[in-house]
Design a protein around this motif. Structure first.
Motif, short mmCIF file in Angstrom:
data_model
loop_
_atom_site.label_atom_id
_atom_site.label_comp_id
_atom_site.label_asym_id
_atom_site.label_seq_id
_atom_site.Cartn_x
_atom_site.Cartn_y
_atom_site.Cartn_z
N ASP A 129 0.80 -1.22 0.00
CA ASP A 129 0.00 0.00 0.00
C ASP A 129 0.83 1.27 0.00
O ASP A 129 0.31 2.36 -0.20
CB ASP A 129 -0.93 0.02 1.21
CG ASP A 129 -2.00 -1.05 1.14
OD1 ASP A 129 -2.35 -1.45 0.01
OD2 ASP A 129 -2.48 -1.46 2.21
N ARG A 130 2.14 1.16 0.23
CA ARG A 130 2.97 2.36 0.35
C ARG A 130 3.00 3.19 -0.93
O ARG A 130 2.99 4.41 -0.87
CB ARG A 130 4.39 1.99 0.76
CG ARG A 130 4.48 1.65 2.21
CD ARG A 130 5.89 1.44 2.66
NE ARG A 130 5.86 0.93 4.02
CZ ARG A 130 6.87 0.40 4.63
NH1 ARG A 130 8.03 0.31 4.01
NH2 ARG A 130 6.76 -0.03 5.86
N ALA A 131 3.07 2.54 -2.07
CA ALA A 131 3.12 3.29 -3.33
C ALA A 131 1.85 4.13 -3.51
O ALA A 131 1.91 5.28 -3.91
CB ALA A 131 3.31 2.35 -4.51
N GLY A 132 0.70 3.54 -3.20
CA GLY A 132 -0.55 4.27 -3.32
C GLY A 132 -0.64 5.43 -2.34
O GLY A 132 -1.12 6.51 -2.68
N ILE A 133 -0.17 5.22 -1.12
CA ILE A 133 -0.18 6.27 -0.10
C ILE A 133 0.72 7.42 -0.53
O ILE A 133 0.34 8.59 -0.46
CB ILE A 133 0.27 5.72 1.27
CG1 ILE A 133 -0.71 4.68 1.79
CG2 ILE A 133 0.49 6.84 2.28
CD1 ILE A 133 -2.03 5.22 2.23
N LEU A 134 1.93 7.09 -1.01
CA LEU A 134 2.85 8.14 -1.45
C LEU A 134 2.32 8.88 -2.67
O LEU A 134 2.46 10.10 -2.78
CB LEU A 134 4.22 7.55 -1.74
CG LEU A 134 5.05 7.21 -0.52
CD1 LEU A 134 6.31 6.44 -0.91
CD2 LEU A 134 5.43 8.47 0.23
N ALA A 135 1.71 8.15 -3.59
CA ALA A 135 1.14 8.80 -4.78
C ALA A 135 0.03 9.77 -4.38
O ALA A 135 -0.01 10.91 -4.87
CB ALA A 135 0.62 7.75 -5.75
N ALA A 136 -0.86 9.33 -3.51
CA ALA A 136 -1.95 10.21 -3.06
C ALA A 136 -1.40 11.42 -2.32
O ALA A 136 -1.87 12.55 -2.51
CB ALA A 136 -2.90 9.43 -2.16
#
Length: 88
Positions: A17-24
Motif C-alpha cells: 500500500d505504500r506506493a498508493g499512499i505516497l502517490a496520493a
C-alpha cells in the motif's frame, strides 16, 4: 513537517500500500499548492493586484488557522507503532 507525516504514516501501512499512499500524498500536495495559485491568476485583471494579493493572503491565513485549530478531544490517545516486517 511533511517528513514527519510520512515517517509517522508509512510504518503503519503494508509495503503493497505504500506506493498508493505516497502517490496520493504527492498528488494532494501538488493540488494544494497549484490550484489556489491558478484560481487567483485571472483575478488581478478584474480586481487589481493589491486586492487579489490581500484576498489570497486572507484565505491562506484563514485556512492555516483552521488547520491549527484544536480538533475534538478524544477519550483515549493512540500511539503509532510500526508493524513487524514479515521474516524479521
Amino acid at each position: 513537517m511533511p517528513q514527519a507525516a510520512l515517517h509517522t504514516t508509512l510504518p503503519l501501512v503494508t509495503e503493497a500500500d505504500r506506493a498508493g499512499i505516497l502517490a496520493a500524498y504527492h498528488v494532494l500536495s501538488y493540488l494544494a499548492t497549484s490550484v489556489p495559485a491558478v484560481a487567483a491568476g485571472p483575478l488581478p485583471v478584474r480586481f487589481g493586484l493589491l486586492t487579489t494579493t490581500t484576498l489570497f493572503g486572507t484565505v491562506v491565513l484563514a485556512l492555516g488557522a483552521t488547520a491549527l485549530a484544536p480538533g475534538p478531544a478524544h477519550a483515549e490517545t493512540r500511539t503509532a507503532t510500526a508493524r513487524p516486517t514479515p521474516g524479521t
